[in-house]
Design a protein around this motif. Structure first.
Motif, PDB file in Angstrom:
ATOM      1  N   ASP A 215       0.722  -1.375  -0.113  1.00 25.99           N
ATOM      2  CA  ASP A 215       0.219   0.095   0.054  1.00 25.99           C
ATOM      3  C   ASP A 215       0.917   1.386  -0.131  1.00 25.99           C
ATOM      4  O   ASP A 215       1.555   1.512   1.210  1.00 25.99           O
ATOM      5  CB  ASP A 215      -0.639  -0.099   1.103  1.00 25.99           C
ATOM      6  CG  ASP A 215      -1.891   1.132   1.460  1.00 25.99           C
ATOM      7  OD1 ASP A 215      -1.647   2.302   0.548  1.00 25.99           O
ATOM      8  OD2 ASP A 215      -2.666   0.859   2.252  1.00 25.99           O
ATOM      9  N   SER A 258      -3.409   3.777  -7.502  1.00 24.60           N
ATOM     10  CA  SER A 258      -4.134   2.822  -6.599  1.00 24.60           C
ATOM     11  C   SER A 258      -4.597   3.471  -5.230  1.00 24.60           C
ATOM     12  O   SER A 258      -5.286   2.365  -4.424  1.00 24.60           O
ATOM     13  CB  SER A 258      -3.648   1.351  -6.695  1.00 24.60           C
ATOM     14  OG  SER A 258      -3.043   1.185  -7.742  1.00 24.60           O
ATOM     15  N   PRO A 260      -6.369   4.728  -2.070  1.00 24.77           N
ATOM     16  CA  PRO A 260      -7.513   5.157  -1.846  1.00 24.77           C
ATOM     17  C   PRO A 260      -7.575   6.420  -1.457  1.00 24.77           C
ATOM     18  O   PRO A 260      -6.635   6.972  -0.716  1.00 24.77           O
ATOM     19  CB  PRO A 260      -8.132   4.242  -0.696  1.00 24.77           C
ATOM     20  CG  PRO A 260      -7.038   3.475  -0.137  1.00 24.77           C
ATOM     21  CD  PRO A 260      -5.829   3.640  -1.108  1.00 24.77           C
ATOM     22  N   SER A 261      -8.524   7.309  -1.872  1.00 24.69           N
ATOM     23  CA  SER A 261      -8.650   8.680  -1.393  1.00 24.69           C
ATOM     24  C   SER A 261      -8.981   8.732  -0.055  1.00 24.69           C
ATOM     25  O   SER A 261      -9.862   7.716   0.376  1.00 24.69           O
ATOM     26  CB  SER A 261      -9.631   9.446  -2.250  1.00 24.69           C
ATOM     27  OG  SER A 261     -10.594   9.233  -1.918  1.00 24.69           O
ATOM     28  N   ASP A 264     -13.006   9.004   0.508  1.00 23.29           N
ATOM     29  CA  ASP A 264     -13.980   8.020   0.621  1.00 23.29           C
ATOM     30  C   ASP A 264     -13.338   6.649   0.311  1.00 23.29           C
ATOM     31  O   ASP A 264     -12.812   6.139  -0.744  1.00 23.29           O
ATOM     32  CB  ASP A 264     -14.947   8.152  -0.750  1.00 23.29           C
ATOM     33  CG  ASP A 264     -15.989   7.006  -0.661  1.00 23.29           C
ATOM     34  OD1 ASP A 264     -15.987   6.241   0.232  1.00 23.29           O
ATOM     35  OD2 ASP A 264     -16.885   7.280  -1.564  1.00 23.29           O
ATOM     36  N   LYS A 265     -12.822   5.966   1.441  1.00 21.58           N
ATOM     37  CA  LYS A 265     -12.168   4.782   1.269  1.00 21.58           C
ATOM     38  C   LYS A 265     -12.785   3.718   0.688  1.00 21.58           C
ATOM     39  O   LYS A 265     -12.153   2.603   0.080  1.00 21.58           O
ATOM     40  CB  LYS A 265     -11.945   4.222   2.768  1.00 21.58           C
ATOM     41  CG  LYS A 265     -10.746   5.094   3.406  1.00 21.58           C
ATOM     42  CD  LYS A 265      -9.444   4.879   3.253  1.00 21.58           C
ATOM     43  CE  LYS A 265      -8.381   5.541   4.023  1.00 21.58           C
ATOM     44  NZ  LYS A 265      -7.021   5.906   3.564  1.00 21.58           N
ATOM     45  N   LYS A 266     -13.903   3.717   0.498  1.00 23.45           N
ATOM     46  CA  LYS A 266     -14.685   2.829  -0.211  1.00 23.45           C
ATOM     47  C   LYS A 266     -14.908   3.017  -1.694  1.00 23.45           C
ATOM     48  O   LYS A 266     -15.359   2.107  -2.268  1.00 23.45           O
ATOM     49  CB  LYS A 266     -16.201   2.589   0.459  1.00 23.45           C
ATOM     50  CG  LYS A 266     -16.065   1.850   1.893  1.00 23.45           C
ATOM     51  CD  LYS A 266     -17.651   1.683   2.276  1.00 23.45           C
ATOM     52  CE  LYS A 266     -17.847   1.864   3.813  1.00 23.45           C
ATOM     53  NZ  LYS A 266     -17.821   3.300   4.296  1.00 23.45           N
ATOM     54  N   ASP A 267     -14.344   4.056  -2.137  1.00 26.11           N
ATOM     55  CA  ASP A 267     -14.295   4.237  -3.465  1.00 26.11           C
ATOM     56  C   ASP A 267     -13.783   3.034  -4.333  1.00 26.11           C
ATOM     57  O   ASP A 267     -12.638   2.771  -3.797  1.00 26.11           O
ATOM     58  CB  ASP A 267     -13.418   5.522  -3.772  1.00 26.11           C
ATOM     59  CG  ASP A 267     -14.270   6.489  -4.634  1.00 26.11           C
ATOM     60  OD1 ASP A 267     -15.654   6.427  -4.580  1.00 26.11           O
ATOM     61  OD2 ASP A 267     -13.838   7.686  -4.665  1.00 26.11           O
ATOM     62  N   ARG A 268     -14.383   2.740  -5.298  1.00 25.48           N
ATOM     63  CA  ARG A 268     -13.613   1.589  -6.333  1.00 25.48           C
ATOM     64  C   ARG A 268     -12.402   2.030  -6.592  1.00 25.48           C
ATOM     65  O   ARG A 268     -11.971   3.393  -7.192  1.00 25.48           O
ATOM     66  CB  ARG A 268     -14.598   1.521  -7.337  1.00 25.48           C
ATOM     67  CG  ARG A 268     -14.449  -0.120  -8.072  1.00 25.48           C
ATOM     68  CD  ARG A 268     -15.232  -0.517  -8.976  1.00 25.48           C
ATOM     69  NE  ARG A 268     -14.508  -1.161 -10.000  1.00 25.48           N
ATOM     70  CZ  ARG A 268     -14.124  -2.485  -9.772  1.00 25.48           C
ATOM     71  NH1 ARG A 268     -14.422  -2.852  -8.421  1.00 25.48           N
ATOM     72  NH2 ARG A 268     -13.618  -3.210 -10.588  1.00 25.48           N
ATOM     73  N   LEU A 269     -11.244   1.366  -6.365  1.00 23.40           N
ATOM     74  CA  LEU A 269      -9.755   1.745  -6.699  1.00 23.40           C
ATOM     75  C   LEU A 269      -9.620   1.412  -7.978  1.00 23.40           C
ATOM     76  O   LEU A 269      -9.911   0.478  -8.511  1.00 23.40           O
ATOM     77  CB  LEU A 269      -8.906   0.728  -5.619  1.00 23.40           C
ATOM     78  CG  LEU A 269      -9.170   1.179  -4.171  1.00 23.40           C
ATOM     79  CD1 LEU A 269      -7.884   0.081  -3.503  1.00 23.40           C
ATOM     80  CD2 LEU A 269      -8.790   2.511  -3.907  1.00 23.40           C
TER      81      LEU A 269
END
Ligand code: ATP
Ligand code: MG
Length: 329
Positions: A215, A258, A260-261, A264-269
């Motif tokens: 990550d 890749s 995540p922002s 919104d951590k759940k945003d599709r990466l």
């Protein structure tokens, strides 16, 4: 500043049913005293194999060092006996892994495990070891230390268990701590706390850290230097600023995209198209070319060497093109 660790042209092979596999190939990087170096890359890129070879733990896993040197304070660990390595592991170099529950013994209290860890490295009385254990637990940021000492691993949260693992790893006052995905099993808030702890420890005890992660977001929190690995090779390395501001390898760019922002951590990466190749079926030319938007005919035919470019290194024939195209983060 002189280097604490110099990994030079390290290659590692495994015997498998399909024959010999070269899991890492000609890997070189350095770690200075007090520096945090992050090794990043997708699953299977050779990050753990690199750290296991530094610790000489590969021999326990049907692997062997096929070439190269691992100089720790200028002494080559590759030529040491396992007996000599046992003295180095835990004292000069410590390692922590992803899942602290499996590394801690469920039937012994935290205190007992810490005290045993301390007495393995130092010739001290039980009382002195107890005091040192409490000191270590405070150092890693645990409260109610006398209570914690008497608790069992299952009574602690995942984050607390990882702090205990770090305390045990620090028992022998290591100069180098290797942390292999230490926060992957933790949720994001706890992950941040553990990364902050590593940063604090580095300041307080001037320890060097090799942190392994897939990550780039984690690397951004702690790294002074970043080593990017792909299919067993280093494809790029440089300071955290160089890697984030001006990535020169298309794979590094992909990893950066890749992340995540925060909003919104759940945003599709975004994920890099395709998958990492199998080591016994590597593509010709550059190992990354089937996934690379910059690939040219040259990349299909010939493997790019790791080029030195203003105190950073990159293995890409088209790095100048890559540099021109800024990453959108
Ligand atoms: P992850 O992010 O999943 O932990 P990694 O980058 O740490 O991945 P490594 O564990 O270093 O990957 O493994 C790199 C490659 O080395 C693997 O894909 C595998 O092909 C090979 N390998 C690792 N351990 C062994 C083993 N014991 N026997 C045979 N091959 C192995
Ligand atoms: Mg791994």
């Amino acid at each position: 500043m002189k280097e604490l660790l110099q990994v030079k042209n390290l290659s590692v092979e495994f015997q498998s049913d399909a024959g010999k596999i070269r899991a890492i190939d000609d890997v070189s990087f350095n770690v200075k005293p007090g520096e945090t170096v992050c090794i990043v890359g997708e699953s299977g890129s050779g990050k753990s194999v690199t750290s296991l070879s530094v610790m000489r733990l590969l021999e326990y896993e049907n692997g062997s060092i096929a070439g190269g040197e691992v100089l720790f304070e200028n002494e080559d660990l590759v030529t040491k006996s396992q007996e000599e390595m046992r003295k180095i592991r835990g004292n000069d170099i410590s390692i922590i892994f992803q899942e602290p529950m499996t590394a801690l013994n469920p039937v012994f209290t935290i205190g007992r495990q810490l005290i045993e860890g301390i007495q393995q490295h130092q010739d001290v009385s039980k009382k002195e070891a107890w005091d040192r254990a409490c000191e270590l637990l405070r150092l890693v940021g645990l409260n109610d230390v006398p209570v914690r000492m008497k608790q069992y691993p299952h009574e602690l949260s995942g984050g607390m268990r990882q702090r205990v693992m770090i305390a045990i790893a620090l028992a022998g006052n290591p100069k180098l701590l290797i942390a292999d995905e230490p926060t992957t099993a933790l949720d994001v808030t706890i992950e941040t706390q553990i990364l902050n702890l590593l940063n604090e420890l580095k300041e307080k005890i001037n320890m060097s850290i090799i942190l392994i992660t897939h990550d780039m977001g984690v690397a951004a929190e702690v790294a002074d230097k970043i080593v990017v690995m792909y299919a067993g090779k280093i494809v790029e390395q440089g300071t955290v600023y160089q890697i984030f501001d001006e990535p020169t390898h298309p794979y590094t760019k992909g990893l950066l995209q890749s992340i995540p922002s925060d909003t919104d951590k759940k945003d599709r990466l975004y994920s890099i198209k395709g998958t990492i190749p199998s080591l016994n079926d590597l593509p010709q030319g550059c190992r990354f070319h089937p996934r690379c938007e910059f690939a040219t005919d040259k990349c299909l035919q010939s493997e790019p060497p790791l080029l030195q470019e203003n105190d950073r290194e990159v293995a890409c024939w088209n790095f100048k093109e890559v540099l021109k195209e800024k990453v959108k983060l």
